[in-house]
Design a protein around this motif. Sequence first.
Motif, PDB file in Angstrom:
ATOM      1  N   LEU A 136       0.571  -1.114  -0.250  1.00 40.62           N
ATOM      2  CA  LEU A 136      -0.176   0.042  -0.300  1.00 40.62           C
ATOM      3  C   LEU A 136       1.090   1.614  -0.248  1.00 40.62           C
ATOM      4  CD1 LEU A 136      -2.477  -0.862   2.371  1.00 40.62           C
ATOM      5  CD2 LEU A 136      -3.379  -0.646   0.341  1.00 40.62           C
ATOM      6  N   LEU A 137       1.967   1.237   1.100  1.00 42.84           N
ATOM      7  CA  LEU A 137       2.873   2.496   0.752  1.00 42.84           C
ATOM      8  C   LEU A 137       3.865   2.442  -0.171  1.00 42.84           C
ATOM      9  CD1 LEU A 137       3.091   2.186   4.809  1.00 42.84           C
ATOM     10  CD2 LEU A 137       1.745   3.912   3.286  1.00 42.84           C
ATOM     11  N   SER A 138       4.037   1.515  -0.998  1.00 43.71           N
ATOM     12  CA  SER A 138       4.871   1.937  -2.145  1.00 43.71           C
ATOM     13  C   SER A 138       4.032   2.159  -3.085  1.00 43.71           C
ATOM     14  CB  SER A 138       5.493   0.172  -2.420  1.00 43.71           C
ATOM     15  OG  SER A 138       4.548  -0.615  -2.287  1.00 43.71           O
ATOM     16  N   ASP A 139       3.141   2.139  -2.813  1.00 42.23           N
ATOM     17  CA  ASP A 139       1.604   2.492  -4.099  1.00 42.23           C
ATOM     18  C   ASP A 139       2.291   4.060  -4.241  1.00 42.23           C
ATOM     19  OD1 ASP A 139       2.434  -0.474  -5.660  1.00 42.23           O
ATOM     20  OD2 ASP A 139       0.407  -0.478  -4.815  1.00 42.23           O
ATOM     21  N   MET A 140       2.129   4.345  -2.638  1.00 39.24           N
ATOM     22  CA  MET A 140       1.865   6.307  -3.110  1.00 39.24           C
ATOM     23  C   MET A 140       2.929   7.090  -2.816  1.00 39.24           C
ATOM     24  SD  MET A 140       0.042   7.289   1.083  1.00 39.24           S
ATOM     25  CE  MET A 140       1.639   6.808   1.548  1.00 39.24           C
ATOM     26  N   LYS A 141       3.406   6.841  -3.981  1.00 40.90           N
ATOM     27  CA  LYS A 141       4.552   7.550  -4.304  1.00 40.90           C
ATOM     28  C   LYS A 141       4.696   9.146  -4.252  1.00 40.90           C
ATOM     29  CE  LYS A 141       7.192   4.086  -6.548  1.00 40.90           C
ATOM     30  NZ  LYS A 141       5.787   2.738  -6.506  1.00 40.90           N
ATOM     31  N   GLN A 142       3.429   9.954  -3.856  1.00 39.29           N
ATOM     32  CA  GLN A 142       3.231  11.055  -3.769  1.00 39.29           C
ATOM     33  C   GLN A 142       1.575  11.032  -2.832  1.00 39.29           C
ATOM     34  OE1 GLN A 142       2.805  12.889  -6.946  1.00 39.29           O
ATOM     35  NE2 GLN A 142       4.257  13.644  -7.429  1.00 39.29           N
ATOM     36  N   PHE A 143       1.826  11.507  -1.473  1.00 40.38           N
ATOM     37  CA  PHE A 143       0.317  11.827  -1.328  1.00 40.38           C
ATOM     38  C   PHE A 143       0.429  13.897  -0.592  1.00 40.38           C
ATOM     39  CE2 PHE A 143      -1.935  11.542   3.082  1.00 40.38           C
ATOM     40  CZ  PHE A 143      -2.631  11.453   2.658  1.00 40.38           C
ATOM     41  N   ARG A 144      -0.959  14.237  -0.603  1.00 45.20           N
ATOM     42  CA  ARG A 144      -0.528  15.194  -0.503  1.00 45.20           C
ATOM     43  C   ARG A 144      -2.436  15.413  -0.104  1.00 45.20           C
ATOM     44  NH1 ARG A 144       0.702  20.105  -4.056  1.00 45.20           N
ATOM     45  NH2 ARG A 144      -0.893  19.123  -5.420  1.00 45.20           N
ATOM     46  N   ALA A 145      -2.674  15.760   1.302  1.00 46.20           N
ATOM     47  CA  ALA A 145      -3.823  16.240   1.534  1.00 46.20           C
ATOM     48  C   ALA A 145      -4.552  17.306   2.902  1.00 46.20           C
ATOM     49  CB  ALA A 145      -4.360  14.570   2.246  1.00 46.20           C
ATOM     50  N   ASP A 146      -5.375  17.408   2.952  1.00 50.80           N
ATOM     51  CA  ASP A 146      -6.064  18.511   3.380  1.00 50.80           C
ATOM     52  C   ASP A 146      -6.001  17.220   5.354  1.00 50.80           C
ATOM     53  OD1 ASP A 146      -5.565  20.469   2.297  1.00 50.80           O
ATOM     54  OD2 ASP A 146      -7.682  21.073   1.747  1.00 50.80           O
ATOM     55  N   PHE A 147      -5.708  18.203   6.535  1.00 49.35           N
ATOM     56  CA  PHE A 147      -5.698  17.564   7.449  1.00 49.35           C
ATOM     57  C   PHE A 147      -6.218  17.957   8.711  1.00 49.35           C
ATOM     58  CE2 PHE A 147      -1.502  19.106   8.643  1.00 49.35           C
ATOM     59  CZ  PHE A 147      -2.334  19.852   9.329  1.00 49.35           C
ATOM     60  N   ALA A 148      -7.014  17.137   9.666  1.00 51.62           N
ATOM     61  CA  ALA A 148      -7.744  17.547  10.399  1.00 51.62           C
ATOM     62  C   ALA A 148      -7.485  16.780  11.914  1.00 51.62           C
ATOM     63  CB  ALA A 148      -9.428  17.713  11.204  1.00 51.62           C
ATOM     64  N   THR A 205      -4.857   4.235   8.247  1.00 50.17           N
ATOM     65  CA  THR A 205      -5.747   3.376   8.442  1.00 50.17           C
ATOM     66  C   THR A 205      -6.248   3.877   6.475  1.00 50.17           C
ATOM     67  OG1 THR A 205      -7.153   3.274  10.212  1.00 50.17           O
ATOM     68  CG2 THR A 205      -8.714   3.452   7.870  1.00 50.17           C
ATOM     69  N   PHE A 206      -6.382   2.917   5.819  1.00 53.53           N
ATOM     70  CA  PHE A 206      -6.482   3.118   4.533  1.00 53.53           C
ATOM     71  C   PHE A 206      -8.494   2.559   3.891  1.00 53.53           C
ATOM     72  CE2 PHE A 206      -2.609   1.748   5.472  1.00 53.53           C
ATOM     73  CZ  PHE A 206      -1.541   2.230   4.418  1.00 53.53           C
ATOM     74  N   ASN A 207      -8.802   4.141   2.494  1.00 56.81           N
ATOM     75  CA  ASN A 207     -10.272   3.648   2.382  1.00 56.81           C
ATOM     76  C   ASN A 207     -10.054   2.671   1.015  1.00 56.81           C
ATOM     77  OD1 ASN A 207      -9.291   4.543   0.029  1.00 56.81           O
ATOM     78  ND2 ASN A 207      -9.715   6.677   1.099  1.00 56.81           N
ATOM     79  N   GLN A 208     -11.444   2.203   0.898  1.00 57.80           N
ATOM     80  CA  GLN A 208     -11.924   1.322  -0.608  1.00 57.80           C
ATOM     81  C   GLN A 208     -10.525   1.285  -1.480  1.00 57.80           C
ATOM     82  OE1 GLN A 208     -13.616   3.957   0.659  1.00 57.80           O
ATOM     83  NE2 GLN A 208     -15.272   4.595  -0.900  1.00 57.80           N
ATOM     84  N   ASN A 209     -10.014   2.821  -1.995  1.00 53.32           N
ATOM     85  CA  ASN A 209      -9.075   2.920  -2.815  1.00 53.32           C
ATOM     86  C   ASN A 209      -7.888   3.487  -2.689  1.00 53.32           C
ATOM     87  OD1 ASN A 209     -11.445   4.101  -4.492  1.00 53.32           O
ATOM     88  ND2 ASN A 209     -12.003   6.180  -3.557  1.00 53.32           N
ATOM     89  N   ASN A 210      -7.598   2.577  -1.053  1.00 49.12           N
ATOM     90  CA  ASN A 210      -6.039   2.155  -0.911  1.00 49.12           C
ATOM     91  C   ASN A 210      -5.354   3.369  -0.584  1.00 49.12           C
ATOM     92  OD1 ASN A 210      -6.380  -0.625  -1.208  1.00 49.12           O
ATOM     93  ND2 ASN A 210      -5.640  -0.797  -3.057  1.00 49.12           N
ATOM     94  N   GLU A 211      -6.204   4.450  -0.302  1.00 47.49           N
ATOM     95  CA  GLU A 211      -5.155   6.041   0.195  1.00 47.49           C
ATOM     96  C   GLU A 211      -4.979   5.819   1.218  1.00 47.49           C
ATOM     97  OE1 GLU A 211      -7.273   8.431  -4.285  1.00 47.49           O
ATOM     98  OE2 GLU A 211      -8.477   8.206  -1.646  1.00 47.49           O
ATOM     99  N   LEU A 212      -4.452   7.151   1.916  1.00 38.01           N
ATOM    100  CA  LEU A 212      -4.338   7.117   3.019  1.00 38.01           C
ATOM    101  C   LEU A 212      -5.409   7.412   3.953  1.00 38.01           C
ATOM    102  CD1 LEU A 212      -2.818   6.039   6.239  1.00 38.01           C
ATOM    103  CD2 LEU A 212      -1.535   8.097   5.270  1.00 38.01           C
ATOM    104  N   ALA A 213      -5.985   7.498   4.529  1.00 37.88           N
ATOM    105  CA  ALA A 213      -7.363   7.903   4.926  1.00 37.88           C
ATOM    106  C   ALA A 213      -7.441   8.319   6.397  1.00 37.88           C
ATOM    107  CB  ALA A 213      -8.799   7.404   4.799  1.00 37.88           C
TER     108      ALA A 213
END
Length: 245
Positions: free
Chosen positions: A59-71, A193-201
């Motif tokens: 899961l993490l190796s597929d996450m070459k890039q990640f950008r998101a707003d966080f709370a 925790t990853f969502n149904q799209n395998n994104e870090l949620a």
Amino acid sequence: MKKAVSVFLLATLPALYGAAYANQTSTSVDGAIATEANNQVAAAENNIANTAEVALQSLLSDMKQFRADFAQTVVDADQNIVHEAQGVLTMTRPNKLRWETTFPDETLLIADGESVWNVDSFVEQVTVLSQSKAVEDNPIVLLTASDIATWNKFNIRKVDTSSVEGDDVAKQLSSFQVTPKELGGQISALTLTFNQNNELAALNMLDAQQQISTLVFKDIETRFPLAADTFTVAIPDSFIIDDQR
């Protein structure tokens, strides 16, 4: 079933062969069964752990890039809220991270692969740390690290979230708990925790003071143009630099 049968046969030995034979053999047979059972449990646990580690690495190796707003919400051991923040998290593999808060204050932390730069605009100071030392034994390092030596420092297991999220929601999530093999670090456990799209949620961190920091992500991007200065720091001349590398 094999273990149950073995235990049953052991219990019938006195009747079949006499008490003297049972007394001579029961200890050795009990020990053999216990040893075999322990070996099977250990092997099963290792297989589960290896499966969880491989799944999380994928899961993490597929996450070459990640950008998101966080709370972010931080609670103490008594579940009292002690801090809340909002901002933007940007990461790329390997080993680069930008943490920028927009509420309640504007702060900036950048890990450029070699150093961690903590910019405090309020006091006009920049603290610089060695990145390898700053994240040593901290599970958060796995978000951007890919080398085996780093992964070998942690235990990883799959987490069942159905009791917390409910069955329907849990089916759409994959959660993993990461704990350092060496005790005494600042972070005791990290849950990803990853969502149904395998994104870090979301991620959840338990620290040594039993405080829990929870980050929930939205507007997640995993493919985007990256500005050249994303992981660099422009320090105003008026700022004090505290270099602790």
